[in-house]
Scaffold this motif. Sequence first.
Motif, short mmCIF file in Angstrom:
data_model
loop_
_atom_site.label_atom_id
_atom_site.label_comp_id
_atom_site.label_asym_id
_atom_site.label_seq_id
_atom_site.Cartn_x
_atom_site.Cartn_y
_atom_site.Cartn_z
N PHE A 332 0.85 -1.19 0.00
CA PHE A 332 0.00 0.00 0.00
C PHE A 332 0.88 1.24 0.00
N THR A 333 0.68 2.10 -0.99
CA THR A 333 1.44 3.34 -1.11
C THR A 333 0.54 4.54 -0.78
N ARG A 334 1.14 5.70 -0.76
CA ARG A 334 0.42 6.94 -0.45
C ARG A 334 -0.02 7.55 -1.78
N ASN A 335 -1.32 7.63 -2.02
CA ASN A 335 -1.80 7.86 -3.39
C ASN A 335 -2.65 9.11 -3.56
N HIS A 336 -2.42 10.13 -2.73
CA HIS A 336 -3.25 11.33 -2.80
C HIS A 336 -3.13 12.06 -4.14
N TYR A 337 -1.99 11.86 -4.84
CA TYR A 337 -1.77 12.57 -6.11
C TYR A 337 -1.62 11.60 -7.28
N SER A 338 -2.22 10.43 -7.16
CA SER A 338 -2.10 9.44 -8.23
C SER A 338 -2.77 9.93 -9.52
N ASN A 339 -3.75 10.83 -9.39
CA ASN A 339 -4.45 11.34 -10.58
C ASN A 339 -3.53 12.15 -11.48
N ILE A 340 -2.42 12.64 -10.92
CA ILE A 340 -1.44 13.37 -11.75
C ILE A 340 -0.14 12.57 -11.89
N GLY A 341 -0.25 11.26 -11.64
CA GLY A 341 0.88 10.37 -11.90
C GLY A 341 1.93 10.28 -10.82
N ILE A 342 1.56 10.61 -9.59
CA ILE A 342 2.54 10.62 -8.49
C ILE A 342 2.13 9.64 -7.40
N ILE A 343 3.11 8.86 -6.95
CA ILE A 343 2.94 7.91 -5.85
C ILE A 343 4.00 8.22 -4.80
N TYR A 344 3.63 8.12 -3.53
CA TYR A 344 4.59 8.35 -2.45
C TYR A 344 4.84 7.07 -1.66
N ILE A 345 6.10 6.92 -1.21
CA ILE A 345 6.48 5.87 -0.27
C ILE A 345 6.79 6.56 1.06
N ASP A 346 6.08 6.17 2.10
CA ASP A 346 6.33 6.71 3.44
C ASP A 346 7.18 5.71 4.21
N PRO A 347 8.36 6.12 4.70
CA PRO A 347 9.27 5.15 5.33
C PRO A 347 8.90 4.77 6.76
N ARG A 348 8.06 5.54 7.43
CA ARG A 348 7.85 5.34 8.88
C ARG A 348 7.31 3.96 9.25
#
Length: 374
Positions: A332-348
């Motif tokens: 599971f990734t952080r997907n708040h901006y997936s609509n503009i092609g961006i995915i985040y990885i949260d290391p915590r």
Amino acid sequence: MSIYKDMGLKDIINASGKMTVLGCSTLDRRVSDYMREASDNFVEMEELINKAGEIIARYIGAEDVCVTVGAAAGIAISVAAILTEGDLDRIEKLPIFESDKKNIIIQKGHVVNFGAPIVQMIKLGGGNPIEVGQANKVEKYNIENNINENTKALLYIKSHHCVQKGMVSLEDMINIGKKHNIPVIVDGAAEENLKIYLQKGADLVIYSGGKALAGPTSGFIAGREDLIENCKLQYKGIGRVMKVSKECIAGLIKAVEIYFTDDHKAKAQKQKEKMEWLMDEINKIEGFSSVIEKDESGREIYRLKISVIREKLNMSAEEVIKYLKNGDPSIFTRNHYSNIGIIYIDPRPLNEGEEKIILNRFIGIGKIGKEGKK
């Protein structure tokens, strides 16, 4: 294999963050051991709630603290405390509050859904949410012009979910509250600084126990002694359905203790280094471009921002997310901006070595993208 796998559920790598939908945090063994010890004994709950408030208040420099089952409950209880003013008859009638004096002012850009609507938490506490300004722009006059004899509190939401630009600052909100003698409630659910909002002059500040503190399902409200006393009284009313267990109160106390004694800077640096390694490796995969980005609300969190280059990968960000989730384990990734092609990885939330599993999954997705081009 986890106990959830034994139940027939999928194993998960949480690269999204301390999210309620994924169970918030995993517990430090010191916390879980403390909870186990608490579970083996009985205690008078009212005394425990008061003692927990006293202990946590010492750590954060508050007049007093009321423990809760979470930050969402903290909003409802805080609103209820301000409206009912210690009147048990009113407390027993909530969430119906038969008075016009129940307006809670909130900026339009703070009217968010965090898994449930913020305004619903206000209404559960008997309040009438008054949304002011516009979603992308709120001025001080928007707040002041809506203050009248029915205004009971100002609510400020400090969260990555909120609009980060164009809002009235917390400092200005507190000044307005003091000018009109109206209490200011701050929802700082996932915030890391447990002292700053009280020091700035907020009357009540709400925190989650399961997010930055990495504790069990819990939370607390910190602030003015008179208001906190009214918060505790809500356990004779709506707080009853939001009650927190003795084990979770004990775990929260231990999590706070650990939070103020462990080296968080070293932990944040280690997480950043892990993301820097992952960034270098992912940038070797055609179709992805990544950089390290600090948390948008200013916290010491360094996430990996991965841009999906659709024309090179032959795949959208949404398709990448689907591949990540559908694998074993599910990522599971952080997907708040997936609509503009961006995915985040949260290391915590990552356990040791899980960054390598994530990398291998991205390498596999890169190969799938290449095959799709043929």
